[in-house]
Design an enzyme around this catalytic site. Structure first.
Site, PDB file in Angstrom:
ATOM      1  N   HIS A   3      10.967   4.376   6.352  1.00 19.03           N
ATOM      2  CA  HIS A   3       9.686   3.921   6.880  1.00 19.03           C
ATOM      3  C   HIS A   3       9.352   2.539   6.324  1.00 19.03           C
ATOM      4  CE1 HIS A   3       5.331   5.367   7.937  1.00 19.03           C
ATOM      5  NE2 HIS A   3       5.810   4.533   8.826  1.00 19.03           N
ATOM      6  N   GLU A  49      10.431  13.876   6.969  1.00 19.83           N
ATOM      7  CA  GLU A  49       9.621  13.726   5.757  1.00 19.83           C
ATOM      8  C   GLU A  49      10.261  14.512   4.625  1.00 19.83           C
ATOM      9  OE1 GLU A  49       6.736  12.038   5.253  1.00 19.83           O
ATOM     10  OE2 GLU A  49       6.000  11.642   7.283  1.00 19.83           O
ATOM     11  N   ASP A  68       7.748   4.184   1.810  1.00 22.42           N
ATOM     12  CA  ASP A  68       8.594   5.371   1.730  1.00 22.42           C
ATOM     13  C   ASP A  68       9.921   5.200   2.482  1.00 22.42           C
ATOM     14  OD1 ASP A  68       6.611   5.381   3.876  1.00 22.42           O
ATOM     15  OD2 ASP A  68       7.202   7.407   4.371  1.00 22.42           O
TER      16      ASP A  68
END
Length: 191
Positions: free
Chosen positions: A153, A117, A163
């Site tokens: 993603h 992330e 994303d």
């Protein structure tokens, strides 16, 4: 950076254990999935992402954060805008980052991927320190696991996820192109 193959922990990353993981099936780790997250949305530098991944999020009067309390989600790594790398789950374990996903005909990408992330929104450019840290993490992962591809993603869950988004500069990963494939096309339904 170096990933310890016996523990799945990355040297140089701050360890922040998440309770949201389980054992991987007996399958090699062949994929890295890049995401973005900021909590509250478009607010950077808070501890809310850290709290979310550790199961300690408190809403602080924010209705959006209230909607996330009790959500069981994690990622292997979180890279702050400063370039700081936090690790929540050993790469040897299955983090809960991809959800319903498909990559090259294989479903359940959490089973065979590592999730990273980036603190961001997908609309705001990511920072140079983030890209530098991301490259270090990716190189360590490629050295430790049989990673064959890196994707977003949005590519494994098209229509459901966006994303890392249009502000992610995939060309910044080209130095890895001789070692892994960079896949930036949709790979399957994510509904």
């Amino acid at each position: 950076m170096r990933l310890d193959p016996t523990t799945g922990r990355l040297g140089g990353a701050r360890w922040r254990a998440s309770p949201f993981f389980n054992a991987r099936p007996d399958t090699p780790i062949t994929l890295v999935v890049i995401h973005h997250i900021s909590l509250p949305p478009a607010v950077f530098g808070t501890n809310d992402v850290d709290d979310l991944f550790r199961g300690t999020l408190t809403p602080k009067g924010d209705p959006f954060l209230e909607s996330l309390v009790g959500l069981e989600v994690s990622s292997h790594f979180f890279i702050r805008r400063t370039g700081e790398v936090l690790q929540y789950v050993s790469t040897l374990d299955r983090a809960w980052h991809a959800g319903v996903s498909t990559f090259e005909g294989r479903e359940n990408c959490n089973d065979f991927s590592v999730g990273i992330e980036l603190e961001g929104t997908g609309d705001v450019p990511y920072t140079d320190p983030q890209y530098e840290a991301l490259l270090g993490v990716l190189e360590a992962l490629i050295d430790a696991h049989p990673i064959g591809a890196i994707t977003g993603h949005e590519h494994i869950a098209p229509g459901r996820k966006t994303d890392p988004g249009p502000s992610f500069d995939w060309s910044r990963l080209q130095t890895l192109a001789n070692r892994v494939r960079i896949v930036t096309k949709p790979q399957g339904g994510g509904e």
